[in-house]
Design a protein around this motif. Sequence first.
Motif, PDB file in Angstrom:
ATOM      1  N   TYR B  16       0.825  -1.206   0.000  1.00 10.88           N
ATOM      2  CA  TYR B  16       0.000   0.000   0.000  1.00 10.88           C
ATOM      3  C   TYR B  16       0.860   1.257   0.000  1.00 10.88           C
ATOM      4  O   TYR B  16       0.465   2.291  -0.526  1.00 10.88           O
ATOM      5  CB  TYR B  16      -0.937   0.001   1.214  1.00 10.88           C
ATOM      6  N   LEU B  17       2.026   1.141   0.623  1.00 12.62           N
ATOM      7  CA  LEU B  17       2.925   2.301   0.646  1.00 12.62           C
ATOM      8  C   LEU B  17       3.464   2.572  -0.754  1.00 12.62           C
ATOM      9  O   LEU B  17       3.586   3.721  -1.185  1.00 12.62           O
ATOM     10  CB  LEU B  17       4.067   2.071   1.632  1.00 12.62           C
ATOM     11  N   HIS B  18       3.778   1.493  -1.468  1.00 12.90           N
ATOM     12  CA  HIS B  18       4.196   1.658  -2.870  1.00 12.90           C
ATOM     13  C   HIS B  18       3.068   2.311  -3.663  1.00 12.90           C
ATOM     14  O   HIS B  18       3.282   3.225  -4.458  1.00 12.90           O
ATOM     15  CB  HIS B  18       4.517   0.297  -3.493  1.00 12.90           C
ATOM     16  N   GLU B  19       1.886   1.797  -3.446  1.00 12.55           N
ATOM     17  CA  GLU B  19       0.722   2.314  -4.170  1.00 12.55           C
ATOM     18  C   GLU B  19       0.521   3.802  -3.881  1.00 12.55           C
ATOM     19  O   GLU B  19       0.278   4.598  -4.784  1.00 12.55           O
ATOM     20  CB  GLU B  19      -0.515   1.529  -3.742  1.00 12.55           C
TER      21      GLU B  19
END
Lengths: 185, 328
Positions: B16-19
């Motif tokens: 989610y952090l990448h997203e």
Amino acid sequence: MSNDELIALLEVKDKNALVELENKYGGYCKSIAMNILRSREDTQECLNDVYLSVWNSIPPGKPEDLKMYIAEITRNTAINLWRRKHAQKRGSGHIELLLEELSDEAASESALEKLDDTLALREAFNSFLGSLKPEQRRIFLLRYWYMHTVREIAQKLEISQSKVKVSLHRTRVKLKKLLEREGLL
Amino acid sequence: MNNKILDIIGLADEKYLHEAQGEGQIKQTKHRRKISAKFVAVAAAAAVMTVTAGAVAVAKLSNKEGVREFYDSSAVSKMESRGMLSGKTSENEHFRFNMQSVIKDDYVCSCIFAVEPLDEKAQDYLEKVMGFDADAFYADNNEALYMSALTSWGWKEYKKGDKSLNFELDITAHYGKRNVDFSRPIRLEFKQAENDLNNKPYKDEKLLDGIVLDIPQAQKLKDVKLYSDDGKELYLSETGFVALVSMPIAKSEAEHKMLVEKGEYDLDFKIKFKDGTVKTNWDENMEAGGLGLMLDDTDVGFRQAFRTMVDVDKVESVTFKNREFKRK
């Protein structure tokens, strides 16, 4: 230099690893720390601690996703530094504002004191994140994980500031429901 | 000031952090369904209310704009032909609430409302508050439904001059060991939300007084139960599914990692039809939001909604969370 090569340097305690780490992820870590601390001096102090933490934790650690591993260390280090500084001088900075947003909707201090199972909470929190629409999730994490301002998020995602605010409000309401369900409210 | 919440948020998965950073594939749907500004809260069970006389009347349906916001055109046509479009209204001098559709399956009774502001005060309220509170109770004995039974899904931001504000209200049949009996008449009484979008108190002008609607009995959607090889069940109806698959709680970091790798927290789905065609959550109109669902007081399942209506008779299997659920 690839992440595997960087980790290999860290594993043999080659000091070039720190140079390579700074070259590759210095800017990224700086932006995370700066978002939280909003001070060049504090950010530099934070980054020194981050590099030391990475140096000390690999090995034995061998992260699969080095970028996010460092990002998490940076965020935690910056928040801890902010807490330390915050204890010395109470202010009304942007973190206080962000916490005010969250404390209005999300959780109480006494409830959070109950937390003793980080893994269960991690699972529940990520399940909550998984239930959000991608854009809603991005806005939430950009605000409360990366600690961007509403204006920065609006610019990054090319949407209005009011849309960002509305989305954050809605997500906080959902988060409140999650915490209620987990018995934390 | 409480700042441990920052630690909770720090538990976010790396994917989610990448997203969030805009890395990797980010799903974009043309028709996005949003959570409403104010979730519709049910009054505590103790606060059973006497229903005030509201101006409830059956009106000729003037439009399907609200329903079209939540479902694609083929679904709207099917709903119309099967009598799922309601047209029931309740109004006072400020607002007209039009209950445009009612559909239900074993797990959810879902109503779509189009709310028309009838004066300046109502327009101001919609613009600044964009949400309502509601009490829900059985109409036959005034017994309040339990907290958390209601979830509302929102709409576009309201701007002064817009004709209506549309939202969907879902009543969940099961929450832990508490159930809602859809066979009994359910009444909704709407109220002003206390706070505006900035969480500041909004002047209480009783703008929603008398807005009361009974949910009409609706034809149940077609459904089918599908099973995985390990005995888990997935309930599929025409507008969504409920996977009775618990979200496991890891007892160690190693176990957590293993569960992530196994796809236990992956919410993508795939529907395989008998003619060999396949639809996934990435296909247009298939994905319209999902929510964790309490199956009992400790176990969590998952409900996925569609933006279209799926012919369940033609479905061979559904793959979700690394399991293929098939007919018995």
